[in-house]
Enzyme design. Sequence first.
Site, mmCIF file in Angstrom:
data_model
loop_
_atom_site.group_PDB
_atom_site.id
_atom_site.type_symbol
_atom_site.label_atom_id
_atom_site.label_comp_id
_atom_site.label_asym_id
_atom_site.label_seq_id
_atom_site.Cartn_x
_atom_site.Cartn_y
_atom_site.Cartn_z
ATOM 1 N N GLU A 110 0.838 -1.211 0.000
ATOM 2 C CA GLU A 110 0.000 0.000 0.000
ATOM 3 C C GLU A 110 0.873 1.261 0.000
ATOM 4 O O GLU A 110 0.544 2.247 -0.653
ATOM 5 C CB GLU A 110 -0.942 -0.015 1.213
ATOM 6 C CG GLU A 110 -2.005 -1.112 1.085
ATOM 7 C CD GLU A 110 -2.860 -1.243 2.328
ATOM 8 O OE1 GLU A 110 -2.286 -1.517 3.404
ATOM 9 O OE2 GLU A 110 -4.088 -1.077 2.227
ATOM 10 N N GLU A 130 -3.578 -9.470 3.883
ATOM 11 C CA GLU A 130 -4.319 -9.151 5.115
ATOM 12 C C GLU A 130 -5.426 -10.152 5.412
ATOM 13 O O GLU A 130 -5.693 -10.477 6.564
ATOM 14 C CB GLU A 130 -4.924 -7.745 5.018
ATOM 15 C CG GLU A 130 -3.935 -6.600 5.146
ATOM 16 C CD GLU A 130 -3.282 -6.191 3.834
ATOM 17 O OE1 GLU A 130 -3.333 -6.972 2.857
ATOM 18 O OE2 GLU A 130 -2.706 -5.086 3.790
HETATM 19 N N1 3HC Z 1 4.753 -7.567 11.656
HETATM 20 C C1 3HC Z 1 5.525 -7.964 12.672
HETATM 21 N N2 3HC Z 1 6.390 -8.992 12.614
HETATM 22 C C2 3HC Z 1 6.450 -9.654 11.447
HETATM 23 C C3 3HC Z 1 5.669 -9.308 10.326
HETATM 24 C C4 3HC Z 1 4.788 -8.199 10.457
HETATM 25 N N3 3HC Z 1 4.016 -7.777 9.447
HETATM 26 N N4 3HC Z 1 5.945 -10.156 9.317
HETATM 27 C C5 3HC Z 1 6.879 -11.001 9.782
HETATM 28 N N5 3HC Z 1 7.181 -10.709 11.063
HETATM 29 C C6 3HC Z 1 8.181 -11.371 11.918
HETATM 30 C C7 3HC Z 1 7.869 -12.832 12.147
HETATM 31 O O1 3HC Z 1 7.004 -13.000 13.250
HETATM 32 C C8 3HC Z 1 9.247 -13.412 12.409
HETATM 33 O O2 3HC Z 1 9.585 -13.093 13.733
HETATM 34 P P1 3HC Z 1 10.506 -14.072 14.602
HETATM 35 O O3 3HC Z 1 11.785 -14.186 13.839
HETATM 36 O O4 3HC Z 1 10.592 -13.388 15.910
HETATM 37 O O5 3HC Z 1 9.746 -15.368 14.667
HETATM 38 C C9 3HC Z 1 10.137 -12.600 11.489
HETATM 39 O O6 3HC Z 1 9.399 -11.401 11.190
HETATM 40 C C10 3HC Z 1 10.485 -13.280 10.183
HETATM 41 O O7 3HC Z 1 9.299 -13.770 9.588
HETATM 42 P P2 3HC Z 1 9.230 -15.207 8.911
HETATM 43 O O8 3HC Z 1 9.827 -16.227 9.816
HETATM 44 O O9 3HC Z 1 7.827 -15.403 8.466
HETATM 45 O O10 3HC Z 1 10.218 -15.007 7.676
HETATM 46 P P3 3HC Z 1 10.059 -15.438 6.164
HETATM 47 O O11 3HC Z 1 11.237 -14.895 5.472
HETATM 48 O O12 3HC Z 1 9.724 -16.877 6.080
HETATM 49 O O13 3HC Z 1 8.748 -14.655 5.612
HETATM 50 C C11 3HC Z 1 7.314 -12.800 5.191
HETATM 51 C C12 3HC Z 1 8.734 -13.277 5.533
HETATM 52 C C13 3HC Z 1 6.924 -13.283 3.784
HETATM 53 C C14 3HC Z 1 7.319 -11.300 5.209
HETATM 54 C C15 3HC Z 1 6.317 -13.389 6.210
HETATM 55 O O14 3HC Z 1 6.794 -13.125 7.505
HETATM 56 C C16 3HC Z 1 4.932 -12.836 6.115
HETATM 57 O O15 3HC Z 1 4.143 -13.293 5.316
HETATM 58 N N6 3HC Z 1 4.599 -11.843 6.977
HETATM 59 C C17 3HC Z 1 3.282 -11.315 7.100
HETATM 60 C C18 3HC Z 1 3.029 -10.301 6.039
HETATM 61 C C19 3HC Z 1 1.645 -9.715 6.193
HETATM 62 O O16 3HC Z 1 0.692 -10.402 6.482
HETATM 63 N N7 3HC Z 1 1.539 -8.409 5.971
HETATM 64 C C20 3HC Z 1 0.296 -7.732 6.103
HETATM 65 C C21 3HC Z 1 0.169 -7.214 7.485
HETATM 66 S S1 3HC Z 1 -1.414 -6.509 7.812
HETATM 67 C C22 3HC Z 1 -1.352 -4.981 7.123
HETATM 68 O O17 3HC Z 1 -0.385 -4.618 6.481
HETATM 69 C C23 3HC Z 1 -2.529 -4.127 7.382
HETATM 70 C C24 3HC Z 1 -2.572 -2.926 6.508
HETATM 71 O O18 3HC Z 1 -3.282 -3.202 5.330
HETATM 72 C C25 3HC Z 1 -3.254 -1.770 7.198
#
Ligand code: 3HC
Length: 702
Positions: A110, A130
């Site tokens: 975004e 999301e």
């Molecule tokens: N916020 C906080 N922490 C996050 C995070 C986030 N969005 N995304 C990942 N992390 C943390 C994980 O908990 C993990 O922490 P840890 O090492 O303490 O366990 C660390 O970052 C690494 O994450 P992964 O182990 O998952 O690492 P990968 O490399 O396998 O994957 C990723 C990376 C593809 C970015 C995956 O973590 C992921 O899919 N994250 C979620 C992304 C997501 O859902 N984003 C949308 C959030 S909601 C939003 O943006 C609302 C908005 O529209 C208003």
Amino acid sequence: MRGEIMSEVVSYNREGNIGVITVNYPPVNALGQAVRSGLLAALEQGQKDTEARALLLVCEGRTFIAGADIREFGKPMQEPTLPTLVNTFENSDKPLVAAIHGTALGGGLETALSCHYRVAISSAKVGLPEVKLGLLPGAGGTQRLPRLTGARKALEMITTGEFVGAKDALALGILDAVEEGDDIRAVGMAYAQKVVDEGKPVRRVRDITDKIEADKGSDVFDQFRDELKKRARGLFSPFKCVDAVEAAFNLPFDEGMKRERELFMECMESPQRAGLIHSFFGEREVSKVKGLSKDTPVRDVKSVGIIGAGTMGGGIAMNFVNVGIPVTIVEVKQEALDKGLAIIRRNYENSAKKGKLTQEQVEQRMALITPSLTYDDFRDVDLVIEAVFENMAIKKEIFAKLDEVCKPGAILASNTSTLDIDEIASATKRPEDVVGMHFFSPANVMKLLENVRGSKTSDEVKATVMAVAKKIKKVGVMVGNCYGFVGNRMLHKRGTEAMSLVDEGATPQQVDKVLTDLGFPMGQFAMSDLAGIDVGYRIREERRKAGEDIPASWMDKLAEQGRLGQKTQAGVYKYEEGSRKPIPDPEVEQLIEQFRKEQGITPREITNQEILERCVYVMINEGAKILEEGIADRPLDIDIVWIYGYGFPAYRGGPMFWADQEGLDTILSAVKKYQDTVGGEQWEPAALLEKLVAEGRKFADL
Ligand code: 3HC
């Protein structure tokens, strides 16, 4: 100009006539409060910097911004909010370029969409995931994405949360350019320079309207709602996603943004959001095993041996082959080996037909499998997984042979789903190398790997099987040794209650419906038919032989009549040729009635509430005992076993998380009631449950 620190995590500097905003907030540059305020301050600095003709947004580390900071959800929102941030970015009167590497997700995409141009390297991915957290894109994603892609593609991306690769994103109009290489800063700088040199204007996505006009009034929104009724059964946020995207087509931009916000807040307040976020963090937490650390040595697993080419053995083999690890499969008879390999080939050929693999990849994968009739071929493998049926004597014989053949340091694992790992290990002179690796059927599909530590399993072996889980893209959960471990121990309690409920007057379909209404993909009895009625029958018979008091059941009669489930087109339900849809069978109803007569049972009316309590509360009471005994280290380990192994709805966060929401006092009083009315050790209240209720605490407080 030197890099100027705007905050701990965002800096601004100028290179030539480009102002560069850099985010550096490991691990994934999530948009926490410090990043949001840092970005606004850096933007302001860039606007004021008279030498800067264009601005570049780029991130340090492994990825572009991967989204809002999920850890902040559920707490009061702190200024500046994400919508304020993206609107301020879009309003910049200097052209803004986002340079994307890794994954631009959620709030990250975004933010990129609020920039005026987007360039990425070819390995990058973008997405709005999301929905997987029970939310919808809440910072303009539902309003800006469709302006670039049109309605259908935006709906697909937003309601599935799937990522799109850079090249596809370019074709869809989400990106403006994709470059090879991995130096994202250089790629971003070159693009920003081009913007300056070619005098490209500020181009705001909010002002792009051709695709909005084209899809206005289209029936695609209703089509999607219909599709979602099947695909997203029980879920809240996918439907809200459609409403939000539709607003982009019906309302002016600013009003659309307001509507998106309202819908976002509805999702944020839904219990499904809390459950899904618990599942997201739980999936990551389970990899942190008590007693192990990052320094625990891990053995190299470069080749694997598998005993048994049946459904399980074959599925397990595919996991390794899929990531390029060669597998030797041993069977007793050539016929069984040929049959097993033919099934693996058929699975790969089916993937090729669906376009998921090329024929060349099918052949490459098959070439990684060595069929064999002798354990001598296990001499050099690093890990052996035994996947024969549940019989202790046979397993012990196998492990004794493995002990003779395998090289020192090889890990000897059993895929047993119930049996005692220590007893299996006692057949070897190296119990420290013996461990359970319990895969779930179909093993090439189900994400859970329940790794079982024996009392003598070494830390190195434990750490290795957890690393193996990750390598083969499973969610590994480490559990202790007891009958059925975490998953099947709880499942068998549920199974016993489900069978008794039918004895007492419920129909199998009534029991199953209560479970599917809770969100399980299938009920207890449909699942028995899938796994095979003979599986449970054999387990009960083994336990009877071992002297346990397992009462007779109408399900034993099914097995004795050869109604073994889907594979014989008849089990608890009947099945039409080629269909997996369970159909209630009057013959089974008669069999149940007959059984009740034999047992002198007068059937009674059973409420859905009783079914829910007896099938699910019994699991929670058992889960509490599992925690008490240290079989699971944390409630979240149990939750993840159930979400990934048995399809407990992730939006309810798993059984222990759900129990906290139901109220532990409610559960305890029901357990006590059934202790009096139904009886049996499964209804003896867990001491931990009593303690938590007495102290007014929850599982989450442990
Ligand atoms: N916020 C906080 N922490 C996050 C995070 C986030 N969005 N995304 C990942 N992390 C943390 C994980 O908990 C993990 O922490 P840890 O090492 O303490 O366990 C660390 O970052 C690494 O994450 P992964 O182990 O998952 O690492 P990968 O490399 O396998 O994957 C990723 C990376 C593809 C970015 C995956 O973590 C992921 O899919 N994250 C979620 C992304 C997501 O859902 N984003 C949308 C959030 S909601 C939003 O943006 C609302 C908005 O529209 C208003």
